[in-house]
Design a protein around this motif. Structure first.
Motif, PDB file in Angstrom:
ATOM      1  N   LEU A   1       0.806  -1.227   0.000  1.00  0.00           N
ATOM      2  CA  LEU A   1       0.000   0.000   0.000  1.00  0.00           C
ATOM      3  C   LEU A   1       0.837   1.275   0.000  1.00  0.00           C
ATOM      4  O   LEU A   1       0.292   2.365  -0.191  1.00  0.00           O
ATOM      5  CB  LEU A   1      -0.924   0.005   1.224  1.00  0.00           C
ATOM      6  N   CYS A   2       2.131   1.152   0.223  1.00  0.00           N
ATOM      7  CA  CYS A   2       2.988   2.324   0.347  1.00  0.00           C
ATOM      8  C   CYS A   2       2.846   3.311  -0.814  1.00  0.00           C
ATOM      9  O   CYS A   2       2.721   4.518  -0.593  1.00  0.00           O
ATOM     10  CB  CYS A   2       4.448   1.887   0.506  1.00  0.00           C
ATOM     11  N   PRO A   3       2.839   2.866  -2.078  1.00  0.00           N
ATOM     12  CA  PRO A   3       2.700   3.834  -3.172  1.00  0.00           C
ATOM     13  C   PRO A   3       1.390   4.611  -3.141  1.00  0.00           C
ATOM     14  O   PRO A   3       1.309   5.722  -3.668  1.00  0.00           O
ATOM     15  CB  PRO A   3       2.790   2.955  -4.434  1.00  0.00           C
ATOM     16  N   THR A   4       0.373   4.030  -2.519  1.00  0.00           N
ATOM     17  CA  THR A   4      -0.920   4.701  -2.429  1.00  0.00           C
ATOM     18  C   THR A   4      -1.006   5.604  -1.209  1.00  0.00           C
ATOM     19  O   THR A   4      -1.539   6.727  -1.280  1.00  0.00           O
ATOM     20  CB  THR A   4      -2.052   3.654  -2.355  1.00  0.00           C
ATOM     21  N   LEU A   5      -0.460   5.144  -0.093  1.00  0.00           N
ATOM     22  CA  LEU A   5      -0.590   5.871   1.171  1.00  0.00           C
ATOM     23  C   LEU A   5       0.432   6.989   1.329  1.00  0.00           C
ATOM     24  O   LEU A   5       0.186   7.960   2.048  1.00  0.00           O
ATOM     25  CB  LEU A   5      -0.429   4.902   2.345  1.00  0.00           C
ATOM     26  N   CYS A   6       1.594   6.857   0.663  1.00  0.00           N
ATOM     27  CA  CYS A   6       2.723   7.739   0.943  1.00  0.00           C
ATOM     28  C   CYS A   6       3.135   8.553  -0.290  1.00  0.00           C
ATOM     29  O   CYS A   6       2.859   8.160  -1.432  1.00  0.00           O
ATOM     30  CB  CYS A   6       3.924   6.924   1.445  1.00  0.00           C
ATOM     31  N   ASP A   7       3.773   9.672  -0.018  1.00  0.00           N
ATOM     32  CA  ASP A   7       4.285  10.543  -1.077  1.00  0.00           C
ATOM     33  C   ASP A   7       5.625   9.978  -1.540  1.00  0.00           C
ATOM     34  O   ASP A   7       6.617  10.046  -0.808  1.00  0.00           O
ATOM     35  CB  ASP A   7       4.459  11.958  -0.532  1.00  0.00           C
ATOM     36  N   GLN A   8       5.680   9.435  -2.743  1.00  0.00           N
ATOM     37  CA  GLN A   8       6.889   8.776  -3.219  1.00  0.00           C
ATOM     38  C   GLN A   8       8.010   9.754  -3.560  1.00  0.00           C
ATOM     39  O   GLN A   8       9.136   9.340  -3.804  1.00  0.00           O
ATOM     40  CB  GLN A   8       6.571   7.875  -4.414  1.00  0.00           C
ATOM     41  N   LYS A   9       7.694  11.028  -3.543  1.00  0.00           N
ATOM     42  CA  LYS A   9       8.767  12.025  -3.674  1.00  0.00           C
ATOM     43  C   LYS A   9       9.512  12.163  -2.352  1.00  0.00           C
ATOM     44  O   LYS A   9      10.648  12.648  -2.321  1.00  0.00           O
ATOM     45  CB  LYS A   9       8.197  13.384  -4.109  1.00  0.00           C
ATOM     46  N   LEU A  10       8.872  11.737  -1.270  1.00  0.00           N
ATOM     47  CA  LEU A  10       9.474  11.842   0.052  1.00  0.00           C
ATOM     48  C   LEU A  10       9.949  10.494   0.607  1.00  0.00           C
ATOM     49  O   LEU A  10      10.885  10.461   1.412  1.00  0.00           O
ATOM     50  CB  LEU A  10       8.481  12.460   1.041  1.00  0.00           C
ATOM     51  N   LEU A  11       9.311   9.401   0.202  1.00  0.00           N
ATOM     52  CA  LEU A  11       9.628   8.090   0.766  1.00  0.00           C
ATOM     53  C   LEU A  11       9.784   7.060  -0.342  1.00  0.00           C
ATOM     54  O   LEU A  11       8.921   6.926  -1.213  1.00  0.00           O
ATOM     55  CB  LEU A  11       8.516   7.642   1.728  1.00  0.00           C
ATOM     56  N   HIS A  12      10.882   6.319  -0.290  1.00  0.00           N
ATOM     57  CA  HIS A  12      11.113   5.232  -1.235  1.00  0.00           C
ATOM     58  C   HIS A  12      10.152   4.097  -0.927  1.00  0.00           C
ATOM     59  O   HIS A  12      10.135   3.553   0.170  1.00  0.00           O
ATOM     60  CB  HIS A  12      12.564   4.748  -1.108  1.00  0.00           C
ATOM     61  N   CYS A  13       9.329   3.723  -1.909  1.00  0.00           N
ATOM     62  CA  CYS A  13       8.325   2.676  -1.718  1.00  0.00           C
ATOM     63  C   CYS A  13       8.557   1.466  -2.618  1.00  0.00           C
ATOM     64  O   CYS A  13       7.736   0.547  -2.632  1.00  0.00           O
ATOM     65  CB  CYS A  13       6.924   3.227  -2.015  1.00  0.00           C
ATOM     66  N   ASP A  14       9.634   1.462  -3.360  1.00  0.00           N
ATOM     67  CA  ASP A  14       9.834   0.442  -4.390  1.00  0.00           C
ATOM     68  C   ASP A  14      10.550  -0.771  -3.812  1.00  0.00           C
ATOM     69  O   ASP A  14      11.719  -1.016  -4.091  1.00  0.00           O
ATOM     70  CB  ASP A  14      10.631   1.028  -5.555  1.00  0.00           C
ATOM     71  N   TRP A  15       9.821  -1.560  -2.993  1.00  0.00           N
ATOM     72  CA  TRP A  15      10.377  -2.790  -2.452  1.00  0.00           C
ATOM     73  C   TRP A  15      10.174  -3.929  -3.444  1.00  0.00           C
ATOM     74  O   TRP A  15       9.118  -4.018  -4.091  1.00  0.00           O
ATOM     75  CB  TRP A  15       9.692  -3.183  -1.143  1.00  0.00           C
ATOM     76  N   PRO A  16      11.135  -4.847  -3.564  1.00  0.00           N
ATOM     77  CA  PRO A  16      10.859  -6.082  -4.293  1.00  0.00           C
ATOM     78  C   PRO A  16       9.690  -6.796  -3.623  1.00  0.00           C
ATOM     79  O   PRO A  16       9.507  -6.701  -2.410  1.00  0.00           O
ATOM     80  CB  PRO A  16      12.163  -6.883  -4.146  1.00  0.00           C
ATOM     81  N   PRO A  17       8.886  -7.531  -4.383  1.00  0.00           N
ATOM     82  CA  PRO A  17       7.640  -8.104  -3.843  1.00  0.00           C
ATOM     83  C   PRO A  17       7.803  -8.928  -2.581  1.00  0.00           C
ATOM     84  O   PRO A  17       6.945  -8.897  -1.701  1.00  0.00           O
ATOM     85  CB  PRO A  17       7.133  -8.960  -5.009  1.00  0.00           C
ATOM     86  N   THR A  18       8.880  -9.688  -2.466  1.00  0.00           N
ATOM     87  CA  THR A  18       9.024 -10.589  -1.315  1.00  0.00           C
ATOM     88  C   THR A  18      10.147 -10.175  -0.374  1.00  0.00           C
ATOM     89  O   THR A  18      10.521 -10.937   0.518  1.00  0.00           O
ATOM     90  CB  THR A  18       9.295 -12.025  -1.804  1.00  0.00           C
TER      91      THR A  18
END
Length: 258
Positions: free
Chosen positions: A58-75
């Motif tokens: 949910l990170c890409p939806t809940l958080c501002d990706q300009k401020l927080l890295h949300c690109d985790w590998p799936p597992t």
């Protein structure tokens, strides 16, 4: 604001170094505006013991990706800084470090179905352990994570990798904290990046199974020490103590901020 210089912020999460730090990072002002302000992420949260998996999705939806890295590998919860990843986010990393043998023993005394199982059982699965790792096997699997995550791999690590790990710690991190100095680390983080200290910042939302020990008995390691992680941790401690002085953080000032 100093936080903008470290945006998007990339939390390098090392096993047994403070999963509760999710709450501190995500509740910075503006970081995750669609995350409920009173939500404490942890084993007792609405997402239960699998809260990390749910939040990463949910990170890409809940958080501002300009401020927080949300690109985790799936597992993957614990990322490794391969050269391309390090260069992309150099100067944006934040992380907590821990005395190496204590970090290893914290894993050993935690959920044995998760950490001690052979073969490895992924978190949040319903599998149970059929064979337990020996202490020697456990050390082989979980030692030197601090060095390994910094240089990008756990495969064939040697003392020759330590200078690279230390260089990345010195040059690539906007914040270095210590798990065993949790309160000071939280206050230093806010001194650097703004926002008030919140009560949730000081909660242990992922306690080890069997209760929390202030120090684990290292005698079960039979004299083994983590020769790779020890100098990396020493550098992390040096950076942390230097920043405490620079930002005027102490137990007295930190207490007054809570």
């Amino acid at each position: 604001m100093p936080r903008l210089k470290a945006s998007p912020m990339f939390w390098l999460h090392i096993p047994k170094c403070g999963t509760s730090f999710y709450n501190t990072v995500t509740h910075l002002p503006g970081m995750c505006p669609d995350l409920p302000v009173n939500l404490s992420m942890g084993d007792e949260s609405v997402w239960g013991k699998c809260f990390e998996t749910h939040f990463r999705a949910l990170c890409p939806t809940l958080c501002d990706q300009k401020l927080l890295h949300c690109d985790w590998p799936p597992t993957a919860t614990h990322q490794f800084l391969v050269d391309s990843k390090y260069e992309e986010y150099k100067g944006h990393f934040v992380g907590l470090f821990r005395q190496p043998e204590q970090r290893l023993l914290s894993a050993y005394h935690d959920d044995k179905d998760l950490f001690r199982s052979d073969p490895f059982i992924p978190a949040c699965s319903n599998e149970t352990m059929t064979k337990e790792l020996s202490m020697e096997e456990f050390i082989q699997r979980y030692a030197s994570f601090e060095t390994g995550q910094l240089v990008g791999t756990l495969i064939n690590l040697t003392l020759a990798d330590v200078p690279k790990a230390i260089e990345r710690l010195e040059q690539g991190f906007a914040f270095v904290g210590l798990q065993e100095e949790w309160e000071l680390s939280i206050c230093l983080f806010h001194a650097k990046f703004g926002g008030p200290c919140l009560s949730v910042d000081f909660e242990d939302t992922r306690p080890s199974h069997g209760g929390k020990a202030s120090l684990y008995d290292t005698s079960i390691l039979n004299g083994w020490v983590d020769e790779l992680d020890r100098p990396v941790y020493a550098k992390a401690k040096e950076i942390f103590e230097r920043d405490l002085q620079k930002f005027g953080i102490s137990h007295e000032t930190c207490h007054s901020d809570k």
